[in-house]
Scaffold this motif. Sequence first.
Motif, PDB file in Angstrom:
ATOM      1  N   LYS A   1       0.529  14.539  20.901  1.00 43.93           N
ATOM      2  CA  LYS A   1       0.225  13.531  19.886  1.00 43.93           C
ATOM      3  C   LYS A   1       0.750  13.945  18.515  1.00 43.93           C
ATOM      4  O   LYS A   1       0.876  15.135  18.209  1.00 43.93           O
ATOM      5  N   MET A   2       1.010  12.924  17.712  1.00 43.46           N
ATOM      6  CA  MET A   2       1.213  13.096  16.278  1.00 43.46           C
ATOM      7  C   MET A   2       0.139  12.289  15.566  1.00 43.46           C
ATOM      8  O   MET A   2      -0.064  11.113  15.875  1.00 43.46           O
ATOM      9  N   ILE A   3      -0.537  12.928  14.615  1.00 44.26           N
ATOM     10  CA  ILE A   3      -1.533  12.240  13.793  1.00 44.26           C
ATOM     11  C   ILE A   3      -1.071  12.364  12.347  1.00 44.26           C
ATOM     12  O   ILE A   3      -0.967  13.467  11.808  1.00 44.26           O
ATOM     13  N   LEU A   4      -0.772  11.225  11.749  1.00 43.99           N
ATOM     14  CA  LEU A   4      -0.140  11.197  10.428  1.00 43.99           C
ATOM     15  C   LEU A   4      -0.992  10.389   9.454  1.00 43.99           C
ATOM     16  O   LEU A   4      -1.534   9.349   9.819  1.00 43.99           O
ATOM     17  N   VAL A   5      -1.062  10.856   8.229  1.00 48.04           N
ATOM     18  CA  VAL A   5      -1.746  10.115   7.164  1.00 48.04           C
ATOM     19  C   VAL A   5      -0.683   9.685   6.166  1.00 48.04           C
ATOM     20  O   VAL A   5      -0.015  10.520   5.555  1.00 48.04           O
ATOM     21  N   ILE A   6      -0.535   8.373   6.014  1.00 45.89           N
ATOM     22  CA  ILE A   6       0.597   7.784   5.310  1.00 45.89           C
ATOM     23  C   ILE A   6       0.111   6.811   4.241  1.00 45.89           C
ATOM     24  O   ILE A   6      -0.950   6.193   4.384  1.00 45.89           O
ATOM     25  N   MET A   7       0.889   6.658   3.189  1.00 46.70           N
ATOM     26  CA  MET A   7       0.570   5.703   2.122  1.00 46.70           C
ATOM     27  C   MET A   7       1.233   4.360   2.411  1.00 46.70           C
ATOM     28  O   MET A   7       2.450   4.306   2.610  1.00 46.70           O
ATOM     29  N   PRO A   8       0.460   3.253   2.439  1.00 48.87           N
ATOM     30  CA  PRO A   8       1.013   1.932   2.729  1.00 48.87           C
ATOM     31  C   PRO A   8       1.525   1.210   1.493  1.00 48.87           C
ATOM     32  O   PRO A   8       1.430   1.717   0.367  1.00 48.87           O
ATOM     33  N   LYS A   9       2.017  -0.002   1.709  1.00 48.39           N
ATOM     34  CA  LYS A   9       2.624  -0.786   0.629  1.00 48.39           C
ATOM     35  C   LYS A   9       1.631  -1.659  -0.142  1.00 48.39           C
ATOM     36  O   LYS A   9       1.931  -2.090  -1.249  1.00 48.39           O
ATOM     37  N   ASN A  10       0.474  -1.954   0.451  1.00 45.67           N
ATOM     38  CA  ASN A  10      -0.369  -3.018  -0.073  1.00 45.67           C
ATOM     39  C   ASN A  10      -1.689  -2.531  -0.676  1.00 45.67           C
ATOM     40  O   ASN A  10      -2.672  -3.270  -0.675  1.00 45.67           O
ATOM     41  N   THR A  11      -1.744  -1.309  -1.159  1.00 44.81           N
ATOM     42  CA  THR A  11      -2.992  -0.723  -1.635  1.00 44.81           C
ATOM     43  C   THR A  11      -3.651  -1.581  -2.722  1.00 44.81           C
ATOM     44  O   THR A  11      -3.128  -1.730  -3.824  1.00 44.81           O
ATOM     45  N   LEU A  12      -4.820  -2.121  -2.417  1.00 44.65           N
ATOM     46  CA  LEU A  12      -5.488  -3.033  -3.346  1.00 44.65           C
ATOM     47  C   LEU A  12      -5.963  -2.326  -4.607  1.00 44.65           C
ATOM     48  O   LEU A  12      -5.912  -2.898  -5.707  1.00 44.65           O
ATOM     49  N   TRP A  13      -6.448  -1.108  -4.472  1.00 40.76           N
ATOM     50  CA  TRP A  13      -6.891  -0.353  -5.649  1.00 40.76           C
ATOM     51  C   TRP A  13      -5.764  -0.261  -6.678  1.00 40.76           C
ATOM     52  O   TRP A  13      -5.979  -0.460  -7.872  1.00 40.76           O
ATOM     53  N   GLU A  14      -4.579   0.074  -6.218  1.00 40.62           N
ATOM     54  CA  GLU A  14      -3.458   0.264  -7.132  1.00 40.62           C
ATOM     55  C   GLU A  14      -3.051  -1.052  -7.787  1.00 40.62           C
ATOM     56  O   GLU A  14      -2.774  -1.099  -8.994  1.00 40.62           O
ATOM     57  N   GLN A  15      -3.040  -2.114  -7.028  1.00 40.38           N
ATOM     58  CA  GLN A  15      -2.673  -3.407  -7.594  1.00 40.38           C
ATOM     59  C   GLN A  15      -3.664  -3.841  -8.672  1.00 40.38           C
ATOM     60  O   GLN A  15      -3.271  -4.304  -9.746  1.00 40.38           O
ATOM     61  N   CYS A  16      -4.961  -3.668  -8.384  1.00 40.28           N
ATOM     62  CA  CYS A  16      -5.986  -4.024  -9.381  1.00 40.28           C
ATOM     63  C   CYS A  16      -5.902  -3.128 -10.610  1.00 40.28           C
ATOM     64  O   CYS A  16      -6.058  -3.595 -11.752  1.00 40.28           O
ATOM     65  N   TYR A  17      -5.634  -1.852 -10.388  1.00 37.68           N
ATOM     66  CA  TYR A  17      -5.541  -0.887 -11.482  1.00 37.68           C
ATOM     67  C   TYR A  17      -4.455  -1.279 -12.477  1.00 37.68           C
ATOM     68  O   TYR A  17      -4.676  -1.343 -13.694  1.00 37.68           O
ATOM     69  N   PHE A  18      -3.260  -1.584 -11.970  1.00 34.19           N
ATOM     70  CA  PHE A  18      -2.168  -1.932 -12.872  1.00 34.19           C
ATOM     71  C   PHE A  18      -2.353  -3.322 -13.490  1.00 34.19           C
ATOM     72  O   PHE A  18      -1.916  -3.555 -14.619  1.00 34.19           O
ATOM     73  N   MET A  19      -3.014  -4.216 -12.781  1.00 35.74           N
ATOM     74  CA  MET A  19      -3.324  -5.516 -13.385  1.00 35.74           C
ATOM     75  C   MET A  19      -4.251  -5.353 -14.581  1.00 35.74           C
ATOM     76  O   MET A  19      -4.044  -5.943 -15.647  1.00 35.74           O
ATOM     77  N   LEU A  20      -5.285  -4.533 -14.417  1.00 32.74           N
ATOM     78  CA  LEU A  20      -6.239  -4.314 -15.497  1.00 32.74           C
ATOM     79  C   LEU A  20      -5.592  -3.614 -16.689  1.00 32.74           C
ATOM     80  O   LEU A  20      -5.970  -3.848 -17.837  1.00 32.74           O
ATOM     81  N   LYS A  21      -4.609  -2.782 -16.417  1.00 30.48           N
ATOM     82  CA  LYS A  21      -3.877  -2.110 -17.498  1.00 30.48           C
ATOM     83  C   LYS A  21      -2.777  -2.989 -18.087  1.00 30.48           C
ATOM     84  O   LYS A  21      -2.110  -2.593 -19.037  1.00 30.48           O
ATOM     85  N   MET A  22      -2.615  -4.179 -17.478  1.00 31.00           N
ATOM     86  CA  MET A  22      -1.587  -5.126 -17.889  1.00 31.00           C
ATOM     87  C   MET A  22      -0.178  -4.549 -17.752  1.00 31.00           C
ATOM     88  O   MET A  22       0.732  -4.890 -18.494  1.00 31.00           O
ATOM     89  N   GLU A  23      -0.017  -3.657 -16.780  1.00 29.11           N
ATOM     90  CA  GLU A  23       1.299  -3.108 -16.451  1.00 29.11           C
ATOM     91  C   GLU A  23       1.818  -3.866 -15.226  1.00 29.11           C
ATOM     92  O   GLU A  23       1.904  -3.342 -14.118  1.00 29.11           O
ATOM     93  N   PHE A  24       2.143  -5.123 -15.453  1.00 21.81           N
ATOM     94  CA  PHE A  24       2.414  -6.032 -14.352  1.00 21.81           C
ATOM     95  C   PHE A  24       3.667  -5.645 -13.553  1.00 21.81           C
ATOM     96  O   PHE A  24       3.782  -5.978 -12.369  1.00 21.81           O
ATOM     97  N   GLN A  25       4.597  -4.930 -14.189  1.00 24.44           N
ATOM     98  CA  GLN A  25       5.811  -4.531 -13.477  1.00 24.44           C
ATOM     99  C   GLN A  25       5.518  -3.479 -12.406  1.00 24.44           C
ATOM    100  O   GLN A  25       6.348  -3.246 -11.523  1.00 24.44           O
ATOM    101  N   LYS A  26       4.318  -2.864 -12.463  1.00 26.75           N
ATOM    102  CA  LYS A  26       3.964  -1.821 -11.501  1.00 26.75           C
ATOM    103  C   LYS A  26       3.017  -2.311 -10.413  1.00 26.75           C
ATOM    104  O   LYS A  26       2.736  -1.578  -9.466  1.00 26.75           O
ATOM    105  N   VAL A  27       2.512  -3.530 -10.559  1.00 25.00           N
ATOM    106  CA  VAL A  27       1.491  -4.016  -9.629  1.00 25.00           C
ATOM    107  C   VAL A  27       1.963  -3.939  -8.181  1.00 25.00           C
ATOM    108  O   VAL A  27       1.225  -3.507  -7.286  1.00 25.00           O
ATOM    109  N   PHE A  28       3.195  -4.345  -7.924  1.00 25.95           N
ATOM    110  CA  PHE A  28       3.721  -4.347  -6.558  1.00 25.95           C
ATOM    111  C   PHE A  28       4.830  -3.308  -6.382  1.00 25.95           C
ATOM    112  O   PHE A  28       5.764  -3.493  -5.591  1.00 25.95           O
ATOM    113  N   ARG A  29       4.720  -2.201  -7.103  1.00 21.78           N
ATOM    114  CA  ARG A  29       5.781  -1.195  -7.064  1.00 21.78           C
ATOM    115  C   ARG A  29       5.976  -0.608  -5.672  1.00 21.78           C
ATOM    116  O   ARG A  29       7.082  -0.213  -5.295  1.00 21.78           O
TER     117      ARG A  29
END
Length: 260
Positions: free
Chosen positions: A141-169
């Motif tokens: 087996k391989m067990i991997l921990v990976i970062m996805p594309k759609n992280t809601l925390w990150e999207q909300c974080y950049f929205m609140l900071k008004m850094e809209f160019q980073k919301v969907f980075r």
Amino acid sequence: MKADFDNAARNYDATFTHTVIGSMQRKLVHEQLSVHLKTSPPKKILEINCGTGEDAIWLGKQRFEVVATDISEKMIEVAQSKTNLENVRFVKSDMNCIHKEFGPNSFDLIFSNFGGLNCLAPDELAAFFENITSLLTQNGKMILVIMPKNTLWEQCYFMLKMEFQKVFRRKGAFAMANVDDEKVKTYYYNPKDIVNLANAKFAVREWKPVGFFIPPSYLESFFKNKPKLISFLNVLEQNIKNAPWLAKYADHYLIVLQKK
């Protein structure tokens, strides 16, 4: 990449491993990993991108034989300084070439935590899956921990900071992640991306969210003095930790692949 993580080695435990958020996320991973360690105990484990060795040491204390690798010489030095376990060995190795450094069928389990494979571009990751299978025993087996594309925390974080160019980075071809003030090119993969890249050599058994309610580590300064809030989020996390459909919205996810 080596120099970037060399620079991070000295402070990595302070900025992630020993933080409230880092500890909670690692505990989640260990809980999920433990299920597989108990149901089909591996004789020998290869860890890729071991960092400062926390996971290798945790595995070693359970008497598993572990070879833990990282491209960063400084990370390896820190890891070696933290333990004298005879069943844990740290080796400097580039994951792009790791299949050349060990014999065939050497390991029953290959493990990589907290986005180490996110450093690989899609073509590199496809080659990794193609090559790494030779190191696994039959049905390994391989067990991997990976970062996805759609992280809601990150999207909300950049929205609140008004850094809209980073919301969907994360949805772009790649993003530049900050690793102790060094910029590292990072690629993000949802579970189905991994399925497509690994399908020729591996069967995908499951995937689970890691950090859907528990926030990303860069929010540590906000949460570390709010123990009741972070504890409440941890309770919520425990209640959804087996929900695969939330994986692509979490900070990370754990995916289990089995050699065909």
